[in-house]
Design a protein around this motif. Structure first.
Motif, short mmCIF file in Angstrom:
data_model
loop_
_atom_site.label_atom_id
_atom_site.label_comp_id
_atom_site.label_asym_id
_atom_site.label_seq_id
_atom_site.Cartn_x
_atom_site.Cartn_y
_atom_site.Cartn_z
N ILE A 6 0.85 -1.19 0.00
CA ILE A 6 0.00 0.00 0.00
C ILE A 6 0.89 1.24 0.00
O ILE A 6 1.74 1.38 0.87
CB ILE A 6 -0.93 0.03 1.23
N VAL A 7 0.70 2.09 -1.02
CA VAL A 7 1.49 3.33 -1.08
C VAL A 7 0.52 4.49 -0.97
O VAL A 7 -0.32 4.70 -1.85
CB VAL A 7 2.27 3.42 -2.40
N ASP A 8 0.59 5.23 0.13
CA ASP A 8 -0.28 6.39 0.31
C ASP A 8 0.32 7.25 1.41
O ASP A 8 0.80 6.72 2.41
CB ASP A 8 -1.68 5.93 0.70
N ASP A 9 0.28 8.58 1.20
CA ASP A 9 0.87 9.43 2.25
C ASP A 9 -0.08 9.60 3.42
O ASP A 9 0.31 10.08 4.47
CB ASP A 9 1.31 10.79 1.69
N SER A 10 -1.34 9.18 3.25
CA SER A 10 -2.28 9.31 4.35
C SER A 10 -2.34 8.03 5.16
O SER A 10 -2.63 6.96 4.65
CB SER A 10 -3.67 9.66 3.81
N ASN A 11 -2.06 8.21 6.41
CA ASN A 11 -2.09 7.10 7.36
C ASN A 11 -3.49 6.47 7.40
O ASN A 11 -3.65 5.25 7.43
CB ASN A 11 -1.70 7.67 8.73
N ILE A 12 -4.51 7.35 7.32
CA ILE A 12 -5.89 6.89 7.42
C ILE A 12 -6.23 5.97 6.24
O ILE A 12 -6.79 4.89 6.41
CB ILE A 12 -6.85 8.10 7.45
N ILE A 13 -5.83 6.41 5.05
CA ILE A 13 -6.13 5.60 3.86
C ILE A 13 -5.38 4.28 3.93
O ILE A 13 -5.93 3.21 3.62
CB ILE A 13 -5.73 6.37 2.58
N ARG A 14 -4.12 4.32 4.35
CA ARG A 14 -3.34 3.08 4.45
C ARG A 14 -4.04 2.09 5.37
O ARG A 14 -4.22 0.92 5.04
CB ARG A 14 -1.93 3.37 4.99
N ASN A 15 -4.51 2.61 6.51
CA ASN A 15 -5.18 1.73 7.46
C ASN A 15 -6.48 1.18 6.90
O ASN A 15 -6.82 0.02 7.11
CB ASN A 15 -5.47 2.48 8.77
N ARG A 16 -7.21 2.05 6.17
CA ARG A 16 -8.49 1.60 5.62
C ARG A 16 -8.28 0.46 4.64
O ARG A 16 -8.99 -0.54 4.65
CB ARG A 16 -9.18 2.76 4.91
N ILE A 17 -7.30 0.63 3.75
CA ILE A 17 -7.05 -0.40 2.74
C ILE A 17 -6.60 -1.68 3.44
O ILE A 17 -7.04 -2.78 3.12
CB ILE A 17 -6.00 0.06 1.72
N GLN A 18 -5.75 -1.51 4.43
CA GLN A 18 -5.20 -2.65 5.16
C GLN A 18 -6.33 -3.43 5.84
O GLN A 18 -6.38 -4.65 5.76
CB GLN A 18 -4.22 -2.12 6.20
N ARG A 19 -7.22 -2.68 6.50
CA ARG A 19 -8.34 -3.34 7.20
C ARG A 19 -9.19 -4.11 6.21
O ARG A 19 -9.61 -5.22 6.47
CB ARG A 19 -9.21 -2.29 7.88
N ALA A 20 -9.42 -3.51 5.05
CA ALA A 20 -10.34 -4.12 4.10
C ALA A 20 -9.72 -5.34 3.43
O ALA A 20 -10.41 -6.28 3.08
CB ALA A 20 -10.74 -3.10 3.04
N TYR A 21 -8.39 -5.38 3.27
CA TYR A 21 -7.88 -6.44 2.44
C TYR A 21 -6.71 -7.25 2.96
O TYR A 21 -6.04 -7.92 2.20
CB TYR A 21 -7.59 -5.93 1.03
N ASN A 22 -6.49 -7.24 4.24
CA ASN A 22 -5.43 -8.12 4.75
C ASN A 22 -6.08 -9.47 5.10
O ASN A 22 -6.22 -9.85 6.22
CB ASN A 22 -4.81 -7.49 6.00
N ASN A 23 -6.51 -10.18 4.08
CA ASN A 23 -7.26 -11.41 4.33
C ASN A 23 -6.61 -12.60 3.61
O ASN A 23 -5.44 -12.55 3.26
CB ASN A 23 -8.71 -11.25 3.89
N ASN A 24 -7.40 -13.64 3.38
CA ASN A 24 -6.84 -14.87 2.81
C ASN A 24 -6.29 -14.69 1.40
O ASN A 24 -5.39 -15.39 0.98
CB ASN A 24 -7.90 -15.96 2.77
#
Lengths: 120, 724
Positions: A6-24
């Motif tokens: 994930i490449v983004d300067d916003s911490n919030i966006i990084r976390n959102r993407i991470q939450r949504a897709y750190n799965n199987n």
């Protein structure tokens, strides 16, 4: 399993993407807050999927896409950005981006965009 | 469009099948010819073999005749000198012919090569029964004759030996054998000849049949394929006609675009009309659109088409970025309305390869204009709903007052605008007056949550603000304002109309029995003057609270407006408008400037919720009082005299020394002057430095007084006294 960066300067966006897709289906291997760091981490972790912000300090997204594709042309890149104009979008496509997700986005939109990116 | 692609692929498959049939037919045709040729070659070989056999037979037959002739010759010349050349020749010939027969007969039976005068001849073995039988006869006879000849030849050269007996025996044997050999070989030749004739006849027959078959095949082939060709030509022709009909009739612009952005040769007739240019075949789309759409759009469009041809990029993804979707076309003709075209693009594939881009162009001007109109109407509806909401939520009197005030203000501004001012001083005065009116208007509409109204007023204020910063003013600078005044006037009419219509419905007997609408005058000593009094809380206070909450929300502050003291207070109508206006401005000032945000307040050990108290001097209810007194107090940071000093210093109107010597009263005077604000940037609620200016102006108008009390970090209190 796909290796995701994930490449983004916003911490919030990084976390959102991470939450949504750190799965199987996806394994988060790296995050970066600017283009320069993204290149460094890309070389080390060799992800095959990258979500990319366009406006970042210290090397913007377009330049970063260009460099990443030069290192590995098979990488799939999802541009996650408040697309300011169509020309930028087309430029990103020509450099090798495989999909777009406009900020702000919902979790479903992100999942859909990633599915679309990984299809075929 | 995918159906077209499928069509193209299936066409190609059909073509392949057709050519396959053609190729197979030609192969079969050539095979037939080859078969016939092979047969002819084989049979001619067979005939040649028979001919060789017959030749050989004749040669042996001739040799046999020569043998008998020479033997007779030798018998008749017996006693002559055997060494004479003639006799030697005869003997040699006899020897040679005997050898020919001895060698020839076995070769005729089993095949082989024979050395003849003309060269080596290959002889095939005799194959027919008759031939073999005849060969047996000849062989048998030769076996009888040959030993005798050989026996004679052994002695013939030797003159010492009498060879006459041997010669006689040979000659005698030759008489019968030679004859038999000859007749056997003759019959062999005759037999072979007859076989050959039969074969030749068969060959001819087969050749004729073969040629006939090939010819027939050729005819069928030509007929069949010519018909097929004609059919497909007809199909192609009718397809072409259909395409042309479609292209002539379809009312959207259709064309194929190649990689160099060149328009294909076939395009719909409507395209020329839609684009407004004739003869488009082979033209470049870029040059057609140049100067008719913006340069950046054109550049983006070129990059866009390039990506459409990029097979790695998904079609849908590119199409989402179509820069020619509802693009405005400048036709260079300033008088005509601008047109909107919608270009849509689809890839044309041939066997997974992108060969062209199919472009569909439509003139969507009407649709876009309709959309714009709907959007405008929607905005208008929104405004009306907003107004309705306000009208329904606010006392009719408040609306009525607002409208009346607005009309007065607009008229005032119009008057100011009409008044020609020539000197800079006059123009600046004009600007200030209009600014004040507009600001009041904005404040009042904002208090009533008439956001569309507030927005127009705010835009007008922006314009006025930029004029304030302008070095030199001219009368023309004010012209655009009239448009905004017009808009405001129209909106006022709408509000008034809506209000009247609603009130008309509410007049029906059971529609509106709200007790709020009935003034209650418990505290009023003389009910006859009711019309001259305004119930402060009911008609005014409630909306001050909402107004305050509104501003606080926009400013990101947490504020409570306390009007508890307002219950049962009546404001004389003569000063009601002034009180309202001043209250609004002071409340706004308190929220925007006086009270800090929650975090700052917590840091300063204060209640995170700021409080603005609006109270009225109850004594004013006494009929003999000459003044109506009210107070707006906040528990904020107090008046920051240092900030005022700094601001004044930045205004470059005074020197540092002058400012240092200013008293607090002088500094307070400064904050009441036009254009002064300590707020960093202007927004809907403040920052342009007009609010307190209006307060001072109104108080002056009413002949009243204003008193400011403040303690740094504790409170600011504005006490206003207006004569009744």
């Amino acid at each position: 399993m796909h290796k995701l960066m994930i490449v983004d300067d916003s911490n919030i966006i990084r976390n959102r993407i991470q939450r949504a897709y750190n799965n199987n289906e996806f394994l988060l291997v790296a995050t970066a807050e600017n283009g320069a760091k993204a290149i460094e981490k890309f070389k080390v972790h060799r992800p095959n999927v990258v979500t990319m912000d366009l406006t970042m300090p210290n090397m913007d997204g377009l330049e970063c896409i260009e460099k990443i594709v030069k290192i590995d042309s098979s990488v799939r890149i999802l541009v996650v950005s408040a697309l300011s104009d169509k020309a930028t979008g087309i430029r990103a496509l020509s450099l090798g981006a495989g999909g777009f997700l406009c900020k702000p986005f919902s979790e479903e939109e992100l999942v859909l965009a990633l599915d679309e990116l990984m299809s075929d | 469009m995918s159906t077209n692609a499928t069509q193209a692929i299936s066409n190609k498959a059909v073509d392949n099948k057709r050519y396959q049939g053609l190729i197979l037919s030609i192969v079969a045709f050539l095979s037939l010819i080859a078969l016939l040729l092979a047969f002819t070659f084989y049979t001619s070989n067979l005939l040649e073999r028979n001919a060789v056999l017959m030749n050989e037979s004749n040669r042996i037959s001739n040799a046999a005749q020569a043998v008998i002739k020479d033997l007779f010759d030798l018998e008749n010349s017996y006693g002559e000198d055997m060494r004479s050349p003639h006799m030697q020749t005869v003997l040699a010939r006899l020897k040679q012919n005997s050898q020919v027969i001895s060698e020839g007969l076995p070769i005729m039976r089993s095949g082989g090569e024979i050395n003849t005068a003309t060269g080596i001849v290959k002889v095939s073995a005799a194959s027919t029964q008759t031939a073999l039988q005849n060969l047996d006869i000849a062989d048998e006879q030769w076996k009888l004759l040959n030993p005798r000849i050989q026996s004679y030849l052994e002695d013939a050269d030797d003159i010492q030996v009498d060879s006459s007996d041997k010669l006689f025996q040979a000659a005698t044997q030759a008489r019968t054998s030679s004859l038999n050999i000859n007749s056997a070989l003759d019959s062999l030749v005759a037999d072979t000849a007859s076989v050959t004739n039969k074969q030749a006849a068969t060959i001819r027959l087969i050749q004729i049949i073969g040629v006939a078959v090939i010819f027939t095949y050729f005819l069928i082939f030509v007929f069949f394929f010519v018909r097929r060709l004609r059919e497909s030509d007809e199909q192609a022709l009718s397809a072409q006609r259909e395409t042309q009909e479609i292209m002539q009739t379809v009312n959207t612009g259709l064309f194929l675009l190649n990689k160099d952005l060149k328009i294909g040769n076939q395009y719909s007739a409507a395209l020329e009309r839609i684009i407004g240019t004739n003869r488009l075949a082979g033209e470049s789309l870029s040059s057609i659109l140049r100067n008719r759409i913006s340069d950046s759009d054109l550049k983006t469009a070129e990059a866009f088409v390039e990506q459409l041809y990029n097979p790695r990029v998904k079609e849908k993804l590119v199409n989402d970025l179509n820069p020619l979707h509802k693009v405005m076309l400048h036709d260079g003709n300033g008088t005509s309305q601008s047109r909107y075209l919608d270009f849509s693009f689809s890839r044309v594939y041939d066997d997974k390869k992108i060969t062209h881009i199919l472009v569909n162009v439509n003139d969507v001007s009407d649709a876009v204009r309709l959309e714009q109109r709907l959007e405008k109407e929607r905005a208008q509806n929104d405004r009306q709903v907003e107004m309705l909401t306000t009208i329904l939520n606010v006392k009719p009197q408040v609306i009525h007052d607002f409208i009346t005030n607005t009309y007065v203000r607009i008229e005032k501004m119009n008057d100011i605008l009409k008044n020609p001012g020539s000197s800079q001083f006059e123009l600046e005065g004009k600007l200030k007056s209009i600014y004040r009116e507009m600001h009041s208007l904005k404040g009042e509409s904002s208090a009533l949550k008439l956001h569309s109204f507030t927005k127009i007023a705010s835009e007008a204020e922006d314009r006025l603000h930029s004029l304030q910063n302008q070095a030199k003013l001219s009368g023309n600078d004010f012209l655009p304002l009239t448009v905004q005044l017009d808009e405001l006037l129209n909106l006022s009419h709408t509000i008034k109309g809506l209000g009247e219509r609603i009130n008309a419905t509410q007049q029906t007997p059971n529609a509106y029995t709200d007790t709020h609408n009935t003034l209650q005058y418990q505290n009023t000593p003389n009910p006859t003057i009711n019309d001259d009094l305004m119930n402060a809380k009911e008609e005014f206070g409630d909306y001050l609270v909402e107004f305050g909450a509104d501003i606080a929300q926009r400013q990101g502050k947490n504020i409570q407006v306390d009007i508890s003291q307002m219950t049962d207070i009546y404001i004389p109508r003569s000063v009601a408008n002034g009180v309202k206006e001043v209250c609004i401005q002071l409340l706004r000032n308190a929220i925007v400037h006086g009270i800090a945000d929650s975090q700052t307040r917590i840091k300063n050990n204060k209640n995170p919720v700021g409080k603005v108290t609006i109270s009225f001097d109850t004594d004013t209810n006494a009929t003999d009082s000459r003044f109506f007194v009210f107070t707006v107090e906040d528990d904020g940071q107090g008046i920051d005299y240092d900030a005022i000093r700094e601001k004044l210093l930045n205004s470059n109107k005074y020197t540092k020394d002058q400012i240092a010597q200013f008293s607090q009263a002088q500094l307070l005077n400064a904050i009441f002057s036009s254009g002064f604000s300590t707020k960093e940037s202007a927004d809907e609620d403040g920052g342009r430095g007009v609010g307190l200016d209006i307060v001072q102006e109104r108080v002056k108008e009413y002949g009243g007084k204003i008193n400011v009390q403040s303690e740094k970090g504790q409170f600011s209190r504005f006490i206003v006294k207006l004569p009744i």
